[in-house]
Design a protein around this motif. Structure first.
Motif, mmCIF file in Angstrom:
data_model
loop_
_atom_site.group_PDB
_atom_site.id
_atom_site.type_symbol
_atom_site.label_atom_id
_atom_site.label_comp_id
_atom_site.label_asym_id
_atom_site.label_seq_id
_atom_site.Cartn_x
_atom_site.Cartn_y
_atom_site.Cartn_z
ATOM 1 N N ARG A 73 0.799 -1.374 0.041
ATOM 2 C CA ARG A 73 0.087 0.051 -0.045
ATOM 3 C C ARG A 73 0.782 1.255 0.005
ATOM 4 N NH1 ARG A 73 -3.381 -3.218 3.784
ATOM 5 N NH2 ARG A 73 -2.147 -2.040 5.477
ATOM 6 N N ILE A 74 2.135 1.100 -0.122
ATOM 7 C CA ILE A 74 2.983 2.182 0.061
ATOM 8 C C ILE A 74 3.221 2.901 -1.343
ATOM 9 C CG2 ILE A 74 5.365 3.257 0.548
ATOM 10 C CD1 ILE A 74 5.839 0.702 2.052
ATOM 11 N N ASP A 75 2.950 4.443 -1.397
ATOM 12 C CA ASP A 75 2.882 4.944 -2.737
ATOM 13 C C ASP A 75 4.250 4.982 -3.172
ATOM 14 O OD1 ASP A 75 0.241 5.589 -2.726
ATOM 15 O OD2 ASP A 75 0.615 7.700 -1.714
ATOM 16 N N ALA A 76 4.570 4.761 -4.252
ATOM 17 C CA ALA A 76 6.015 4.786 -4.828
ATOM 18 C C ALA A 76 6.744 3.705 -4.752
ATOM 19 C CB ALA A 76 6.778 6.017 -4.372
ATOM 20 N N VAL A 77 6.209 2.589 -4.158
ATOM 21 C CA VAL A 77 6.327 1.342 -3.886
ATOM 22 C C VAL A 77 5.810 0.251 -4.584
ATOM 23 C CG1 VAL A 77 7.164 -0.618 -1.949
ATOM 24 C CG2 VAL A 77 7.739 1.862 -1.922
ATOM 25 N N VAL A 78 6.408 -0.786 -5.257
ATOM 26 C CA VAL A 78 5.821 -2.115 -5.879
ATOM 27 C C VAL A 78 6.308 -3.157 -5.340
ATOM 28 C CG1 VAL A 78 4.923 -3.113 -7.939
ATOM 29 C CG2 VAL A 78 5.408 -0.571 -8.061
ATOM 30 N N VAL A 79 5.637 -4.184 -4.909
ATOM 31 C CA VAL A 79 6.318 -5.614 -4.354
ATOM 32 C C VAL A 79 6.419 -6.268 -5.488
ATOM 33 C CG1 VAL A 79 5.951 -7.536 -2.958
ATOM 34 C CG2 VAL A 79 5.110 -5.015 -2.262
ATOM 35 N N LEU A 80 7.507 -6.835 -5.834
ATOM 36 C CA LEU A 80 7.974 -7.578 -7.053
ATOM 37 C C LEU A 80 7.560 -8.913 -6.868
ATOM 38 C CD1 LEU A 80 10.800 -5.436 -8.415
ATOM 39 C CD2 LEU A 80 8.527 -5.422 -9.153
ATOM 40 N N ARG A 81 8.493 -9.474 -5.758
ATOM 41 C CA ARG A 81 8.630 -10.849 -5.635
ATOM 42 C C ARG A 81 8.700 -10.950 -3.936
ATOM 43 N NH1 ARG A 81 13.397 -13.201 -8.882
ATOM 44 N NH2 ARG A 81 14.463 -11.469 -7.819
ATOM 45 N N CYS A 82 8.210 -12.217 -3.764
ATOM 46 C CA CYS A 82 8.336 -12.671 -2.247
ATOM 47 C C CYS A 82 9.310 -14.045 -2.231
ATOM 48 C CB CYS A 82 7.139 -13.075 -1.590
ATOM 49 S SG CYS A 82 5.823 -11.837 -1.621
ATOM 50 N N SER A 83 10.150 -14.379 -1.275
ATOM 51 C CA SER A 83 10.684 -15.529 -0.997
ATOM 52 C C SER A 83 9.766 -16.390 -0.372
ATOM 53 C CB SER A 83 11.978 -15.177 -0.025
ATOM 54 O OG SER A 83 11.452 -15.085 1.187
ATOM 55 N N SER A 84 10.295 -17.752 0.001
ATOM 56 C CA SER A 84 9.681 -18.791 0.671
ATOM 57 C C SER A 84 9.757 -18.050 2.204
ATOM 58 C CB SER A 84 10.518 -19.869 0.712
ATOM 59 O OG SER A 84 10.437 -20.543 -0.581
ATOM 60 N N LEU A 85 8.910 -18.841 3.001
ATOM 61 C CA LEU A 85 9.168 -18.731 4.484
ATOM 62 C C LEU A 85 10.054 -19.276 5.077
ATOM 63 C CD1 LEU A 85 5.487 -18.581 5.743
ATOM 64 C CD2 LEU A 85 7.025 -16.540 5.328
ATOM 65 N N PHE A 86 10.825 -18.933 6.035
ATOM 66 C CA PHE A 86 11.994 -19.847 6.650
ATOM 67 C C PHE A 86 11.776 -19.609 8.456
ATOM 68 C CE2 PHE A 86 13.592 -19.108 2.465
ATOM 69 C CZ PHE A 86 14.488 -20.284 2.203
ATOM 70 N N GLU A 87 12.095 -20.692 8.910
ATOM 71 C CA GLU A 87 12.228 -20.595 10.299
ATOM 72 C C GLU A 87 13.452 -20.781 10.712
ATOM 73 O OE1 GLU A 87 8.921 -22.457 13.576
ATOM 74 O OE2 GLU A 87 10.506 -23.763 12.998
ATOM 75 N N SER A 88 13.572 -19.934 11.932
ATOM 76 C CA SER A 88 15.057 -19.896 12.453
ATOM 77 C C SER A 88 15.351 -19.731 13.775
ATOM 78 C CB SER A 88 15.810 -18.547 11.675
ATOM 79 O OG SER A 88 15.206 -17.310 12.192
ATOM 80 N N ILE A 101 8.812 4.902 6.942
ATOM 81 C CA ILE A 101 7.652 4.037 6.766
ATOM 82 C C ILE A 101 7.474 2.811 7.121
ATOM 83 C CG2 ILE A 101 6.145 3.083 4.741
ATOM 84 C CD1 ILE A 101 6.920 5.611 3.342
ATOM 85 N N LEU A 102 8.920 2.022 7.156
ATOM 86 C CA LEU A 102 8.965 0.412 7.588
ATOM 87 C C LEU A 102 8.848 0.859 9.243
ATOM 88 C CD1 LEU A 102 11.831 -1.067 5.793
ATOM 89 C CD2 LEU A 102 9.333 -1.078 5.010
ATOM 90 N N LYS A 103 9.247 1.855 9.823
ATOM 91 C CA LYS A 103 9.172 2.059 11.540
ATOM 92 C C LYS A 103 7.798 1.956 11.685
ATOM 93 C CE LYS A 103 13.542 0.929 12.207
ATOM 94 N NZ LYS A 103 13.446 -0.608 12.495
ATOM 95 N N GLN A 104 6.928 2.888 10.842
ATOM 96 C CA GLN A 104 5.594 3.110 11.200
ATOM 97 C C GLN A 104 4.809 1.875 10.887
ATOM 98 O OE1 GLN A 104 4.059 6.078 12.437
ATOM 99 N NE2 GLN A 104 2.382 4.404 12.642
ATOM 100 N N ILE A 105 5.022 0.914 9.911
ATOM 101 C CA ILE A 105 4.345 -0.266 9.908
ATOM 102 C C ILE A 105 4.676 -1.117 10.987
ATOM 103 C CG2 ILE A 105 4.527 -2.396 8.390
ATOM 104 C CD1 ILE A 105 5.038 -0.582 5.832
#
Length: 175
Positions: free
Chosen positions: A29-44, A73-77
């Motif tokens: 939802r961030i203006d001026a940002v497009v999510v292109l791809r996601c990795s798998s999930l990893f547990e650590s 913006i990341l800190k606000q999220i």
């Protein structure tokens, strides 16, 4: 000017996968940002004091913001998703969002270091990053993500199944 940016996501409090999905939705939802791809999930295993295991992923963004603006913006999220500012260093958290790499940029200011200063030491960040960007070069160490991962000693990190996280979108074959 748009740049490719890799953001690490982590959670070890509450419903970890729901937290990561909520963060991904907020990123989209961030203006001026497009999510292109996601990795798998990893547990650590956690770094730091005793605490629950983490769920981690990396997303690739196309971003027209400055690194400092994206950080705000990341800190606000994080705050919106329940992270309390000023918690224990490396302590448990509902969500953690870190700028790992910003293609073509090095940032060194008091509030932001890109590439992330610990990236080359952390399998929980390099494993998902290598799914998306194995050939991207670390601009300080001059090694690719795949080379950094290859040099890293074993750590307790495993790919895991997801129920709500999107299917990974990454190259399935080496180019």
């Amino acid at each position: 000017m748009n740049s490719n940016v890799y953001v690490g996501l982590g959670s070890n409090e509450g419903d970890r996968e729901v937290q990561l999905v909520s963060a991904l939705e907020a990123l989209s939802r961030i203006d001026a940002v497009v999510v292109l791809r996601c990795s798998s999930l990893f547990e650590s295993a956690p770094v730091g004091p005793p605490q629950p295991r983490y769920l981690n992923a990396v997303v690739e963004l196309e971003c027209a913001l400055s690194p400092q603006r994206l950080l705000v913006i990341l800190k606000q999220i994080e705050k919106d998703l329940g992270r309390e500012p000023g918690g224990t260093r490396w302590g448990p958290r509902p969500i953690d969002l870190d700028i790992l790499l910003w293609e073509g940029q090095i940032v060194a200011d008091p509030n932001l270091q890109v590439p992330h200063l610990e990236l080359h030491k952390r399998r929980f960040a390099l494993e998902p990053l290598a799914e998306l960007a194995p050939h991207v070069e670390h601009p300080v160490l001059c090694l690719t993500v795949a080379q950094l991962l290859e040099q890293l000693s074993p750590q307790d990190v495993q790919r895991c199944e997801s129920t709500q996280w999107p299917e990974p979108s990454y190259p399935l074959t080496e180019s």
